[in-house]
Design a protein around this motif. Structure first.
Motif, PDB file in Angstrom:
ATOM      1  N   PRO A 169      55.776 -11.909  37.841  1.00  0.00           N
ATOM      2  CA  PRO A 169      56.249 -11.232  39.053  1.00  0.00           C
ATOM      3  C   PRO A 169      57.525 -11.837  39.654  1.00  0.00           C
ATOM      4  O   PRO A 169      57.473 -12.602  40.615  1.00  0.00           O
ATOM      5  CB  PRO A 169      55.061 -11.384  40.005  1.00  0.00           C
ATOM      6  CG  PRO A 169      54.446 -12.695  39.600  1.00  0.00           C
ATOM      7  CD  PRO A 169      54.652 -12.795  38.110  1.00  0.00           C
ATOM      8  N   PHE A 170      58.659 -11.506  39.075  1.00  0.00           N
ATOM      9  CA  PHE A 170      59.922 -11.882  39.689  1.00  0.00           C
ATOM     10  C   PHE A 170      60.929 -10.762  39.458  1.00  0.00           C
ATOM     11  O   PHE A 170      60.728  -9.880  38.627  1.00  0.00           O
ATOM     12  CB  PHE A 170      60.438 -13.245  39.185  1.00  0.00           C
ATOM     13  CG  PHE A 170      60.739 -13.311  37.720  1.00  0.00           C
ATOM     14  CD1 PHE A 170      61.998 -12.974  37.239  1.00  0.00           C
ATOM     15  CD2 PHE A 170      59.776 -13.731  36.813  1.00  0.00           C
ATOM     16  CE1 PHE A 170      62.279 -13.035  35.881  1.00  0.00           C
ATOM     17  CE2 PHE A 170      60.050 -13.801  35.462  1.00  0.00           C
ATOM     18  CZ  PHE A 170      61.309 -13.451  34.998  1.00  0.00           C
ATOM     19  N   LEU A 171      61.998 -10.774  40.212  1.00  0.00           N
ATOM     20  CA  LEU A 171      63.000  -9.706  40.169  1.00  0.00           C
ATOM     21  C   LEU A 171      63.843  -9.782  38.909  1.00  0.00           C
ATOM     22  O   LEU A 171      64.283 -10.857  38.513  1.00  0.00           O
ATOM     23  CB  LEU A 171      63.920  -9.782  41.383  1.00  0.00           C
ATOM     24  CG  LEU A 171      63.269  -9.549  42.741  1.00  0.00           C
ATOM     25  CD1 LEU A 171      64.269  -9.821  43.849  1.00  0.00           C
ATOM     26  CD2 LEU A 171      62.729  -8.140  42.843  1.00  0.00           C
ATOM     27  N   ARG A 172      64.066  -8.586  38.325  1.00  0.00           N
ATOM     28  CA  ARG A 172      64.953  -8.462  37.163  1.00  0.00           C
ATOM     29  C   ARG A 172      65.788  -7.212  37.349  1.00  0.00           C
ATOM     30  O   ARG A 172      65.360  -6.261  38.010  1.00  0.00           O
ATOM     31  CB  ARG A 172      64.176  -8.277  35.873  1.00  0.00           C
ATOM     32  CG  ARG A 172      63.259  -9.375  35.483  1.00  0.00           C
ATOM     33  CD  ARG A 172      62.413  -8.909  34.286  1.00  0.00           C
ATOM     34  NE  ARG A 172      61.319  -9.790  34.054  1.00  0.00           N
ATOM     35  CZ  ARG A 172      60.154  -9.723  34.662  1.00  0.00           C
ATOM     36  NH1 ARG A 172      59.904  -8.806  35.532  1.00  0.00           N
ATOM     37  NH2 ARG A 172      59.212 -10.590  34.376  1.00  0.00           N
ATOM     38  N   PHE A 173      66.941  -7.192  36.730  1.00  0.00           N
ATOM     39  CA  PHE A 173      67.739  -5.985  36.681  1.00  0.00           C
ATOM     40  C   PHE A 173      68.414  -5.936  35.332  1.00  0.00           C
ATOM     41  O   PHE A 173      68.509  -6.950  34.634  1.00  0.00           O
ATOM     42  CB  PHE A 173      68.770  -5.934  37.815  1.00  0.00           C
ATOM     43  CG  PHE A 173      69.819  -7.005  37.727  1.00  0.00           C
ATOM     44  CD1 PHE A 173      71.021  -6.763  37.067  1.00  0.00           C
ATOM     45  CD2 PHE A 173      69.607  -8.247  38.295  1.00  0.00           C
ATOM     46  CE1 PHE A 173      71.997  -7.756  36.969  1.00  0.00           C
ATOM     47  CE2 PHE A 173      70.574  -9.245  38.206  1.00  0.00           C
ATOM     48  CZ  PHE A 173      71.763  -8.992  37.543  1.00  0.00           C
ATOM     49  N   GLN A 174      68.852  -4.770  34.937  1.00  0.00           N
ATOM     50  CA  GLN A 174      69.554  -4.613  33.664  1.00  0.00           C
ATOM     51  C   GLN A 174      71.011  -4.311  33.952  1.00  0.00           C
ATOM     52  O   GLN A 174      71.328  -3.273  34.537  1.00  0.00           O
ATOM     53  CB  GLN A 174      68.926  -3.484  32.834  1.00  0.00           C
ATOM     54  CG  GLN A 174      69.554  -3.288  31.476  1.00  0.00           C
ATOM     55  CD  GLN A 174      69.369  -4.495  30.564  1.00  0.00           C
ATOM     56  OE1 GLN A 174      68.293  -5.038  30.439  1.00  0.00           O
ATOM     57  NE2 GLN A 174      70.433  -4.906  29.928  1.00  0.00           N
ATOM     58  N   GLU A 175      71.875  -5.198  33.558  1.00  0.00           N
ATOM     59  CA  GLU A 175      73.315  -5.027  33.739  1.00  0.00           C
ATOM     60  C   GLU A 175      73.793  -3.868  32.857  1.00  0.00           C
ATOM     61  O   GLU A 175      73.390  -3.749  31.706  1.00  0.00           O
ATOM     62  CB  GLU A 175      74.006  -6.323  33.316  1.00  0.00           C
ATOM     63  CG  GLU A 175      75.456  -6.373  33.560  1.00  0.00           C
ATOM     64  CD  GLU A 175      76.028  -7.732  33.206  1.00  0.00           C
ATOM     65  OE1 GLU A 175      77.229  -7.896  33.344  1.00  0.00           O
ATOM     66  OE2 GLU A 175      75.263  -8.640  32.806  1.00  0.00           O
TER      67      GLU A 175
END
Length: 176
Positions: A169-175
């Motif tokens: 449970p941590f924040l991720r994003f896809q560049e």
């Protein structure tokens, strides 16, 4: 110490303007420009199918490694993270290319135990290779556990490529 001092200086200035500001420092698990690193971390190199070390495609030579909890580069990374926490006082880390950088497979290091090349006709194993996300998984878990133990924020660039990391449970994003 130059990087440590400059990173600490900008974070100090930011917090002077907003004492409640959360600061994250950049972190890349595979990439290093440390002088002499290719020799120092020779047991940790990311190797292509021709036996050559894979380097990040940049004008400056930036070698790529596969850190594990037991190899030299993995041990150095935990020490580096401890430095970020204790000497800089970060609120967390921004983890770039969390699931892997360049090179989908590693032809060096410890085999992941499941990945290989098969003969198209006989389906016999021709040679082993390792999927980079599987080789990185033990170190990724160690870094996540490290951040959690220090109550640090973790934000990562890239999707999870394993169920194990997807469940974290941590924040991720896809560049893009």
């Amino acid at each position: 110490d130059y990087w440590i001092n400059s990173e600490k200086a900008w974070q100090t200035k930011l917090r002077a303007g907003d004492p409640g500001a959360k600061t994250l420092s950049y972190f890349h698990m595979q990439l290093s420009n440390e002088p002499g690193g290719e020799n120092k971390y020779s047991d940790s190199k990311l190797i292509d199918e021709s036996g050559q070390m894979i380097v990040y495609p940049n004008k400056e030579r930036l070698p790529l490694y596969i850190p594990t909890p037991g190899n030299s580069y993995g041990k150095a990374l935990i020490s580096f993270l401890d430095t970020m926490s204790s000497r800089i006082g970060v609120s967390g880390i921004y983890w770039d290319e969390m699931s892997g950088s360049y090179g989908a497979y590693n032809y060096g290091g410890t085999w992941d135990g499941v990945t290989g090349e098969l003969d198209a006709r006989t389906k016999d194993l021709v040679r082993t290779r390792s999927a980079v996300p599987l080789q990185l998984l033990p170190m990724s878990r160690k870094i996540i556990d490290w951040a959690n133990s220090k109550n640090l924020m973790l934000i990562a660039n890239s999707m999870s490529r394993t169920r194990t990391l997807q469940d974290e449970p941590f924040l991720r994003f896809q560049e893009t």
